[in-house]
Design a protein around this motif. Structure first.
Motif, PDB file in Angstrom:
ATOM      1  N   UNK A   8      71.479  44.571  40.853  1.00  0.00           N
ATOM      2  CA  UNK A   8      70.193  44.852  40.213  1.00  0.00           C
ATOM      3  C   UNK A   8      69.146  43.821  40.625  1.00  0.00           C
ATOM      4  N   UNK A   9      69.556  42.563  40.752  1.00  0.00           N
ATOM      5  CA  UNK A   9      68.619  41.540  41.211  1.00  0.00           C
ATOM      6  C   UNK A   9      68.206  41.803  42.663  1.00  0.00           C
ATOM      7  N   UNK A  10      69.157  42.251  43.489  1.00  0.00           N
ATOM      8  CA  UNK A  10      68.845  42.578  44.878  1.00  0.00           C
ATOM      9  C   UNK A  10      67.885  43.763  44.956  1.00  0.00           C
ATOM     10  N   UNK A  11      68.088  44.758  44.106  1.00  0.00           N
ATOM     11  CA  UNK A  11      67.191  45.916  44.068  1.00  0.00           C
ATOM     12  C   UNK A  11      65.788  45.483  43.655  1.00  0.00           C
ATOM     13  N   UNK A  12      65.703  44.619  42.627  1.00  0.00           N
ATOM     14  CA  UNK A  12      64.390  44.153  42.165  1.00  0.00           C
ATOM     15  C   UNK A  12      63.679  43.345  43.250  1.00  0.00           C
ATOM     16  N   UNK A  13      64.407  42.432  43.896  1.00  0.00           N
ATOM     17  CA  UNK A  13      63.808  41.606  44.953  1.00  0.00           C
ATOM     18  C   UNK A  13      63.340  42.459  46.125  1.00  0.00           C
ATOM     19  N   UNK A  14      64.192  43.381  46.563  1.00  0.00           N
ATOM     20  CA  UNK A  14      63.827  44.197  47.723  1.00  0.00           C
ATOM     21  C   UNK A  14      62.704  45.170  47.379  1.00  0.00           C
ATOM     22  N   UNK A  19      57.098  46.525  48.164  1.00  0.00           N
ATOM     23  CA  UNK A  19      55.734  46.691  47.644  1.00  0.00           C
ATOM     24  C   UNK A  19      54.762  45.775  48.376  1.00  0.00           C
ATOM     25  N   UNK A  20      55.193  44.559  48.655  1.00  0.00           N
ATOM     26  CA  UNK A  20      54.325  43.634  49.398  1.00  0.00           C
ATOM     27  C   UNK A  20      54.083  44.133  50.819  1.00  0.00           C
ATOM     28  N   UNK A  21      55.105  44.689  51.447  1.00  0.00           N
ATOM     29  CA  UNK A  21      54.943  45.224  52.801  1.00  0.00           C
ATOM     30  C   UNK A  21      53.971  46.404  52.803  1.00  0.00           C
ATOM     31  N   UNK A  22      54.062  47.248  51.786  1.00  0.00           N
ATOM     32  CA  UNK A  22      53.136  48.386  51.694  1.00  0.00           C
ATOM     33  C   UNK A  22      51.704  47.900  51.474  1.00  0.00           C
ATOM     34  N   UNK A  54      53.955  42.905  63.862  1.00  0.00           N
ATOM     35  CA  UNK A  54      55.413  42.810  63.846  1.00  0.00           C
ATOM     36  C   UNK A  54      55.935  42.284  62.518  1.00  0.00           C
ATOM     37  N   UNK A  55      55.252  41.335  61.882  1.00  0.00           N
ATOM     38  CA  UNK A  55      55.762  40.772  60.632  1.00  0.00           C
ATOM     39  C   UNK A  55      55.767  41.801  59.508  1.00  0.00           C
ATOM     40  N   UNK A  56      54.782  42.688  59.461  1.00  0.00           N
ATOM     41  CA  UNK A  56      54.760  43.732  58.432  1.00  0.00           C
ATOM     42  C   UNK A  56      55.864  44.751  58.694  1.00  0.00           C
ATOM     43  N   UNK A  61      61.275  46.907  57.210  1.00  0.00           N
ATOM     44  CA  UNK A  61      62.651  47.268  57.579  1.00  0.00           C
ATOM     45  C   UNK A  61      63.675  46.452  56.802  1.00  0.00           C
ATOM     46  N   UNK A  62      63.428  45.149  56.659  1.00  0.00           N
ATOM     47  CA  UNK A  62      64.373  44.294  55.931  1.00  0.00           C
ATOM     48  C   UNK A  62      64.414  44.666  54.455  1.00  0.00           C
ATOM     49  N   UNK A  63      63.259  44.961  53.863  1.00  0.00           N
ATOM     50  CA  UNK A  63      63.243  45.318  52.449  1.00  0.00           C
ATOM     51  C   UNK A  63      63.949  46.647  52.205  1.00  0.00           C
ATOM     52  N   UNK A  64      63.782  47.599  53.103  1.00  0.00           N
ATOM     53  CA  UNK A  64      64.473  48.887  52.951  1.00  0.00           C
ATOM     54  C   UNK A  64      65.976  48.706  53.110  1.00  0.00           C
ATOM     55  N   UNK A  65      66.393  47.886  54.067  1.00  0.00           N
ATOM     56  CA  UNK A  65      67.834  47.639  54.261  1.00  0.00           C
ATOM     57  C   UNK A  65      68.432  46.956  53.034  1.00  0.00           C
TER      58      UNK A  65
END
Length: 142
Positions: A8-14, A19-22, A54-56, A61-65
């Motif tokens: 659950x913490x991983x889901x919240x963080x990702x 949201x930040x990437x969007x 590239x950073x966005x 990609x990392x947040x979705x993974x």
């Protein structure tokens, strides 16, 4: 912590990371359209914005993974795929399948496929073959 607390913490963080990437992608698209409006195109045709940095893209990609890993790890325990293991669990009384009371079936010696053997509306070919063979023997004896 329980098994689901880290997921659950991983889901919240990702989710926050996504949201930040969007938000970053939205801001980048706004900035690119504002900068294009300041410099008119030579042909008078509006051009589309430049691609995302590239950073966005990496952040997305990392947040979705990470979100997928969190969702998969928070799921319930999977049932065994092989029928042999599932039938063993069912007959031992550890699992009650839909419509089958595993504890009562265990005591009566019923297995997973005994319902297929007790089909009242079906024709028992072996029994009828035996009855026919007995009838033929009786006819031959007479």
């Amino acid at each position: 912590m329980s098994r689901s607390a880290p997921s659950k913490m991983l889901i919240a963080f990702s989710s926050l990371l996504l949201a930040h990437a969007c938000y970053s992608a939205h801001e980048h698209s706004l900035l690119s359209t504002v900068s294009q409006a300041a410099t008119p195109s030579s042909a008078g045709i509006p051009t589309t914005g430049s691609s995302l940095p590239l950073d966005i893209t990496l952040e997305t990609l990392i947040s979705v993974a990470l979100l997928l890993v969190g969702i998969v790890s928070s799921g319930c325990e999977l049932k065994p795929i092989s029928l042999r293991k599932w039938a063993g669990l069912l007959e031992s009384g550890r699992v009650a399948a839909e419509g089958v009371d595993a504890n009562s079936a265990k005591g009566k010696g019923k297995g997973l496929f005994d319902g297929l053997e007790e089909r009242p509306g079906f024709l028992d070919v072996r029994k009828q073959r035996k009855e026919f063979a007995d009838w033929v023997k009786e006819q031959g004896d007479s």
